[in-house]
Design a protein around this motif. Structure first.
Motif, PDB file in Angstrom:
ATOM      1  N   GLY A 130      -4.527  -3.930   3.239  1.00 35.74           N
ATOM      2  CA  GLY A 130      -4.982  -2.432   2.336  1.00 35.74           C
ATOM      3  C   GLY A 130      -4.539  -3.528   0.312  1.00 35.74           C
ATOM      4  O   GLY A 130      -4.700  -4.193   0.040  1.00 35.74           O
ATOM      5  N   GLU A 131      -4.621  -1.967   0.067  1.00 35.14           N
ATOM      6  CA  GLU A 131      -4.414  -2.637  -2.022  1.00 35.14           C
ATOM      7  C   GLU A 131      -3.129  -2.598  -2.125  1.00 35.14           C
ATOM      8  O   GLU A 131      -2.681  -1.516  -1.530  1.00 35.14           O
ATOM      9  N   TYR A 132      -3.242  -3.799  -2.602  1.00 36.15           N
ATOM     10  CA  TYR A 132      -1.773  -3.883  -3.141  1.00 36.15           C
ATOM     11  C   TYR A 132      -1.836  -4.490  -4.811  1.00 36.15           C
ATOM     12  O   TYR A 132      -2.548  -4.358  -5.720  1.00 36.15           O
ATOM     13  N   PRO A 163       0.710  -1.245  -0.287  1.00 35.20           N
ATOM     14  CA  PRO A 163      -0.315  -0.150  -0.270  1.00 35.20           C
ATOM     15  C   PRO A 163       0.722   1.569   0.082  1.00 35.20           C
ATOM     16  O   PRO A 163       0.134   2.083  -0.556  1.00 35.20           O
ATOM     17  N   THR A 217      -4.317  -4.763  -9.422  1.00 35.92           N
ATOM     18  CA  THR A 217      -4.327  -4.777  -8.286  1.00 35.92           C
ATOM     19  C   THR A 217      -5.145  -5.967  -7.553  1.00 35.92           C
ATOM     20  O   THR A 217      -6.068  -6.889  -7.837  1.00 35.92           O
ATOM     21  N   LYS A 227      -6.523  -6.539  -2.792  1.00 37.15           N
ATOM     22  CA  LYS A 227      -6.763  -6.330  -1.686  1.00 37.15           C
ATOM     23  C   LYS A 227      -6.375  -7.119  -0.840  1.00 37.15           C
ATOM     24  O   LYS A 227      -6.760  -8.548  -0.632  1.00 37.15           O
TER      25      LYS A 227
END
Length: 183
Positions: free
Chosen positions: A159-161, A133, A179, A181
């Motif tokens: 988080g968002e990767y 993130p 992406t 999550k």
């Protein structure tokens, strides 16, 4: 903390190697004729080679198990994510991907559980790099045609990767990303 101990180990190794090379250089300087050259050169070389082999063997035995390829090797992954790279996109799914009609899906990965990514390519070599993130590189592997690379990782931060291609693969390389999550 683990990275600091590895860095310290490599600094100690670098200092040791510098001392070894300086010692070898100084001992190989030609001695004046009245001393008739170096004494016991074969015995010195033997002991030097033996000590160097032992030290390198110990360092290899200590550092190799901490390699990213062995960290989660004994743990069973809670989820397997299939990844296919194709110019200029990534397809990620929990099912195997059909090369003729690749389809991806929205991926959610469980927090603090080992996940295995099975990464391949349908056209050329690509890099498969996972950024956290905070956009720091977490881990990476190659996506190669005709071969599946397995990459295991345990995500500890939700988080968002973002997944980016790390190998130049053509004119649309800079836009090759996806992406997922972590919850």
């Amino acid at each position: 903390m683990e990275h600091h101990s590895m860095l310290l180990l490599f600094i100690i190794l670098a200092v040791f190697l510098a001392i070894v090379f300086v010692t070898v250089f100084v001992s190989s300087i030609k001695v004046s004729d009245e001393n008739h050259g170096l004494k016991n050169t074969l015995r010195k070389r033997f002991w030097f080679s033996l000590v160097l082999t032992i030290v390198l063997g110990i360092l290899t035995a200590v550092t190799l198990p901490k390699s990213p390829y062995f960290i989660f090797a004994k743990e069973t992954p809670s989820k397997v994510i299939h990844v296919a790279a194709l110019q200029f996109s990534f397809f990620m799914t929990e099912k195997e991907i059909d090369p003729k009609q690749p389809v991806g899906e929205s991926i959610v990965i469980p927090l603090n559980q080992v996940v295995e990514f099975r990464v391949t390519s349908f056209d050329v070599n690509h890099g498969f790099a996972i950024y956290g993130p905070d956009m720091k590189l977490i881990t990476q592997t190659q996506a190669m045609p005709g071969y599946v690379n397995s990459l295991r990782h345990k995500f500890t931060v939700p988080g968002e990767y973002r997944v980016l291609c790390l190998e130049f693969c053509g004119m649309g390389h800079q836009g090759m990303q996806t992406t997922f999550k972590v919850n």
